[in-house]
Write an enzyme that holds these catalytic residues in place. Structure first.
Site, mmCIF file in Angstrom:
data_model
loop_
_atom_site.group_PDB
_atom_site.id
_atom_site.type_symbol
_atom_site.label_atom_id
_atom_site.label_comp_id
_atom_site.label_asym_id
_atom_site.label_seq_id
_atom_site.Cartn_x
_atom_site.Cartn_y
_atom_site.Cartn_z
ATOM 1 N N CYS A 3 80.267 -128.360 29.240
ATOM 2 C CA CYS A 3 80.592 -126.931 29.189
ATOM 3 C C CYS A 3 81.724 -126.543 30.143
ATOM 4 C CB CYS A 3 79.356 -126.082 29.466
ATOM 5 S SG CYS A 3 78.128 -126.191 28.144
ATOM 6 N N HIS B 189 86.155 -113.023 19.000
ATOM 7 C CA HIS B 189 87.320 -113.902 18.895
ATOM 8 C C HIS B 189 88.198 -113.866 20.143
ATOM 9 C CE1 HIS B 189 86.045 -114.133 14.714
ATOM 10 N NE2 HIS B 189 86.746 -115.251 14.668
ATOM 11 N N GLU C 249 73.266 -117.637 22.896
ATOM 12 C CA GLU C 249 74.444 -118.491 22.969
ATOM 13 C C GLU C 249 74.375 -119.594 21.910
ATOM 14 O OE1 GLU C 249 76.648 -119.344 26.833
ATOM 15 O OE2 GLU C 249 75.581 -121.236 26.448
#
Length: 134
Positions: free
Chosen positions: A23, A71, A111
């Site tokens: 991550c 986005h 998530e």
């Protein structure tokens, strides 16, 4: 307590600059957002029988949260965009924009399909909303 919940989704990327592992690299998520509000039922007018119109809740969350983050590279909005940091900010933003007769019960930021962070405002903040100082 009577509540209503509206579900949202948005796509975004981020990386966790302090994390040791995958991550740390730029990657994306299909975030899901559940917003739960409570309040008294409206007694008169075209919205009688509702806590608030789902359409009004949708507009608040879309205008102040989803349109801002969809986005996007979340590192442009948060220095360390963990789900926990984001959900607190999202919850506080929504609380500031709700009508006076409605209060935030919780916000869940998913998530992944099986992992979420949840923000539940403190009792003190709810008490201040439900019983304003005179």
């Amino acid at each position: 307590m009577l509540t209503i919940t509206k579900h949202f989704g948005f796509e975004a990327c981020h990386h966790l600059p302090h994390y040791k592992g995958a991550c740390h690299n730029l990657h994306g998520h299909s975030y899901k957002l559940d917003v739960t509000v409570g309040g008294s039922i409206i007694k008169d007018g075209p919205k009688q029988g509702m806590i608030m119109d789902f359409k009004d809740l949708k507009k608040i969350v879309k205008d102040y949260v989803v349109d801002k983050l969809d986005h996007e590279d979340l590192n442009n909005h948060y220095p360390n965009p963990t789900a926990e940091i984001m959900v607190v900010d999202i919850g506080k933003t929504i609380m500031q924009n709700l009508p006076d007769n409605v209060y935030l019960v919780s916000v869940k930021l998913w998530e992944t399909e099986d992992s979420y962070a949840e923000y539940i405002p403190s009792y003190e903040s709810l008490r201040n909303i439900l019983q304003p100082a005179t």
